[in-house]
Design a protein around this motif. Structure first.
Motif, PDB file in Angstrom:
ATOM      1  N   ARG A   1     -12.285   4.873 -15.316  1.00  0.00           N
ATOM      2  CA  ARG A   1     -12.014   4.021 -14.159  1.00  0.00           C
ATOM      3  C   ARG A   1     -11.814   2.572 -14.569  1.00  0.00           C
ATOM      4  O   ARG A   1     -11.062   1.826 -13.942  1.00  0.00           O
ATOM      5  N   ASP A   2     -12.509   2.164 -15.630  1.00  0.00           N
ATOM      6  CA  ASP A   2     -12.477   0.772 -16.057  1.00  0.00           C
ATOM      7  C   ASP A   2     -11.593   0.521 -17.273  1.00  0.00           C
ATOM      8  O   ASP A   2     -11.184  -0.610 -17.520  1.00  0.00           O
ATOM      9  N   ILE A   3     -11.325   1.575 -18.049  1.00  0.00           N
ATOM     10  CA  ILE A   3     -10.492   1.429 -19.250  1.00  0.00           C
ATOM     11  C   ILE A   3      -9.326   2.406 -19.151  1.00  0.00           C
ATOM     12  O   ILE A   3      -9.516   3.622 -19.202  1.00  0.00           O
ATOM     13  N   GLN A   4      -8.131   1.881 -19.000  1.00  0.00           N
ATOM     14  CA  GLN A   4      -6.932   2.704 -18.869  1.00  0.00           C
ATOM     15  C   GLN A   4      -5.984   2.448 -20.036  1.00  0.00           C
ATOM     16  O   GLN A   4      -6.220   1.577 -20.881  1.00  0.00           O
ATOM     17  N   VAL A   5      -4.897   3.204 -20.087  1.00  0.00           N
ATOM     18  CA  VAL A   5      -3.973   3.108 -21.209  1.00  0.00           C
ATOM     19  C   VAL A   5      -2.533   3.268 -20.736  1.00  0.00           C
ATOM     20  O   VAL A   5      -2.253   4.007 -19.787  1.00  0.00           O
ATOM     21  N   VAL A   6      -1.631   2.551 -21.409  1.00  0.00           N
ATOM     22  CA  VAL A   6      -0.188   2.754 -21.263  1.00  0.00           C
ATOM     23  C   VAL A   6       0.340   3.080 -22.653  1.00  0.00           C
ATOM     24  O   VAL A   6       0.250   2.256 -23.567  1.00  0.00           O
ATOM     25  N   PHE A   7       0.868   4.301 -22.820  1.00  0.00           N
ATOM     26  CA  PHE A   7       1.339   4.733 -24.129  1.00  0.00           C
ATOM     27  C   PHE A   7       2.779   4.294 -24.378  1.00  0.00           C
ATOM     28  O   PHE A   7       3.485   3.848 -23.473  1.00  0.00           O
ATOM     29  N   GLN A   8       3.210   4.479 -25.626  1.00  0.00           N
ATOM     30  CA  GLN A   8       4.556   4.064 -26.026  1.00  0.00           C
ATOM     31  C   GLN A   8       5.640   4.866 -25.312  1.00  0.00           C
ATOM     32  O   GLN A   8       6.617   4.304 -24.831  1.00  0.00           O
ATOM     33  N   ASP A   9       5.475   6.178 -25.276  1.00  0.00           N
ATOM     34  CA  ASP A   9       6.499   7.060 -24.706  1.00  0.00           C
ATOM     35  C   ASP A   9       6.087   7.481 -23.297  1.00  0.00           C
ATOM     36  O   ASP A   9       5.231   8.355 -23.136  1.00  0.00           O
ATOM     37  N   PRO A  10       6.684   6.881 -22.272  1.00  0.00           N
ATOM     38  CA  PRO A  10       6.267   7.202 -20.908  1.00  0.00           C
ATOM     39  C   PRO A  10       6.592   8.637 -20.503  1.00  0.00           C
ATOM     40  O   PRO A  10       5.889   9.224 -19.683  1.00  0.00           O
ATOM     41  N   TYR A  11       7.641   9.215 -21.075  1.00  0.00           N
ATOM     42  CA  TYR A  11       8.019  10.560 -20.648  1.00  0.00           C
ATOM     43  C   TYR A  11       6.982  11.590 -21.069  1.00  0.00           C
ATOM     44  O   TYR A  11       6.599  12.463 -20.288  1.00  0.00           O
ATOM     45  N   SER A  12       6.503  11.486 -22.310  1.00  0.00           N
ATOM     46  CA  SER A  12       5.526  12.456 -22.788  1.00  0.00           C
ATOM     47  C   SER A  12       4.145  12.228 -22.194  1.00  0.00           C
ATOM     48  O   SER A  12       3.300  13.123 -22.218  1.00  0.00           O
ATOM     49  N   SER A  13       3.895  11.030 -21.652  1.00  0.00           N
ATOM     50  CA  SER A  13       2.572  10.744 -21.090  1.00  0.00           C
ATOM     51  C   SER A  13       2.489  11.049 -19.594  1.00  0.00           C
ATOM     52  O   SER A  13       1.412  10.958 -18.996  1.00  0.00           O
ATOM     53  N   LEU A  14       3.627  11.403 -18.980  1.00  0.00           N
ATOM     54  CA  LEU A  14       3.646  11.744 -17.559  1.00  0.00           C
ATOM     55  C   LEU A  14       3.855  13.242 -17.392  1.00  0.00           C
ATOM     56  O   LEU A  14       4.677  13.838 -18.085  1.00  0.00           O
ATOM     57  N   ASN A  15       3.110  13.854 -16.478  1.00  0.00           N
ATOM     58  CA  ASN A  15       3.245  15.288 -16.226  1.00  0.00           C
ATOM     59  C   ASN A  15       4.607  15.567 -15.594  1.00  0.00           C
ATOM     60  O   ASN A  15       4.868  15.134 -14.467  1.00  0.00           O
ATOM     61  N   PRO A  16       5.502  16.276 -16.302  1.00  0.00           N
ATOM     62  CA  PRO A  16       6.860  16.483 -15.776  1.00  0.00           C
ATOM     63  C   PRO A  16       6.913  17.377 -14.544  1.00  0.00           C
ATOM     64  O   PRO A  16       7.930  17.400 -13.837  1.00  0.00           O
ATOM     65  N   ALA A  17       5.840  18.121 -14.276  1.00  0.00           N
ATOM     66  CA  ALA A  17       5.829  19.050 -13.141  1.00  0.00           C
ATOM     67  C   ALA A  17       5.388  18.391 -11.842  1.00  0.00           C
ATOM     68  O   ALA A  17       5.517  18.987 -10.766  1.00  0.00           O
ATOM     69  N   LEU A  18       4.842  17.177 -11.921  1.00  0.00           N
ATOM     70  CA  LEU A  18       4.333  16.482 -10.737  1.00  0.00           C
ATOM     71  C   LEU A  18       5.288  15.382 -10.294  1.00  0.00           C
ATOM     72  O   LEU A  18       5.950  14.759 -11.122  1.00  0.00           O
ATOM     73  N   THR A  19       5.343  15.160  -9.001  1.00  0.00           N
ATOM     74  CA  THR A  19       6.094  14.015  -8.503  1.00  0.00           C
ATOM     75  C   THR A  19       5.340  12.743  -8.857  1.00  0.00           C
ATOM     76  O   THR A  19       4.136  12.771  -9.160  1.00  0.00           O
ATOM     77  N   VAL A  20       6.039  11.631  -8.797  1.00  0.00           N
ATOM     78  CA  VAL A  20       5.408  10.351  -9.087  1.00  0.00           C
ATOM     79  C   VAL A  20       4.252  10.094  -8.119  1.00  0.00           C
ATOM     80  O   VAL A  20       3.195   9.591  -8.514  1.00  0.00           O
TER      81      VAL A  20
END
Length: 285
Positions: free
Chosen positions: A89-108
């Motif tokens: 909840r307090d420590i989040q991350v943004v990775f280099q490759d947004p496509y691989s870090s987002l679940n392709p089966a879910l809507t935004v």
């Protein structure tokens, strides 16, 4: 005086050796750094320097073999899975490759609302928060109904940033968040991150191999070379008048429009290498 949000002290990380009976390979050799509340610390170094390993250790994705990581005074170096989930909840991350870090089966919309619902938000509140998040990162409200593959790389990274912002964290680890984007998109995403940081006061650990990129977003800069922090200081000083030879080499690696100046920089980098200031052939990717 700002309070220390994150303290990394004498951090060591080892990876298993390759092959039978191979000795472990130490990636980090006693790294120490701090991040204040609301501060952006730029962590810069070439590929293989250990910068991403620091971020992953903070997130609990790799195990520390020595040293401590403290968040708001709490030692989080070896916390269990339950506490680690709470820390998300307090420590989040943004990775280099947004496509691989987002679940392709879910809507935004589902990607952004899922962590909110898990934390106890009602469906109505989650929808309202998703709408606010999309607006905050410069995406239209109807983006919530679309899948990640329907967006460009820059737009997907905006979705990843929105997801990191969803639980209103105190710290976001940004691991090369713009290196996979073209130059014009890089500039837009960097501006977005700067605006978000100023509006929300969230702290960033901004990891990059590009000293020029780090200069634009950071309050302070730490330079890492072969698993050790070799220089730390105000961003303006480290990115314009660095003291360590490796920091100077990173600065000289940044391209400039003037061909005469570019030639001078190339010759200076060559001189540094020939003088043995660092390994011959080392450079940024």
């Amino acid at each position: 005086m700002a309070e220390k949000l994150l303290e990394v002290e004498s951090l060591h990380v080892e990876f298993p050796g390759r092959g039978f009976r191979a000795k472990p390979h130490e990636v980090l050799h006693g790294v120490s750094l701090t991040i204040d509340d609301g501060e952006v610390l730029g962590l810069v170094g070439e590929s293989g320097s250990g910068k991403t390993t620091i971020g992953r250790a903070i997130l609990g994705l790799v195990k520390a073999s020595g040293g401590e990581i403290r968040f708001q005074g709490e030692n989080i170096t070896h916390v269990g899975p339950r506490r680690r989930r709470e820390l998300a909840r307090d420590i989040q991350v943004v990775f280099q490759d947004p496509y691989s870090s987002l679940n392709p089966a879910l809507t935004v919309g589902d990607i952004l609302s899922e962590p909110l619902v898990i934390q106890g938000s009602t469906t109505r509140d989650a929808r309202a928060r998703v709408k606010a998040l999309l607006d905050q990162v410069g995406l239209p409200a109807d983006a919530a109904e679309r899948l990640p593959r329907e967006f460009s790389g820059g737009q997907r990274q905006r979705v990843a940033i929105a997801r990191a912002l969803a639980p209103q964290p105190k710290l976001i680890v940004c691991d090369e968040p713009v290196s996979a984007l073209d130059l014009s998109t890089q500039a837009l995403v960097l501006k977005l991150l700067i605006d978000i940081q100023r509006e929300t006061g969230v702290a960033f650990l901004f990891i990059s191999h590009d000293l020029a990129v780090v200069r634009h977003i950071s309050h302070r800069v730490a330079v890492i070379y072969q698993g050790e922090i070799v220089e730390t200081g105000p961003a303006e000083i480290v990115t314009s008048r660095p003291e360590h030879s490796y920091s100077r080499r990173l600065l000289l690696a940044a391209p400039v429009a003037d061909p005469i100046e570019q030639r001078r920089r190339r010759e200076e980098r060559k001189r540094l290498a020939e003088n043995g200031s660092m390994e011959t052939g080392a450079g940024v990717r």
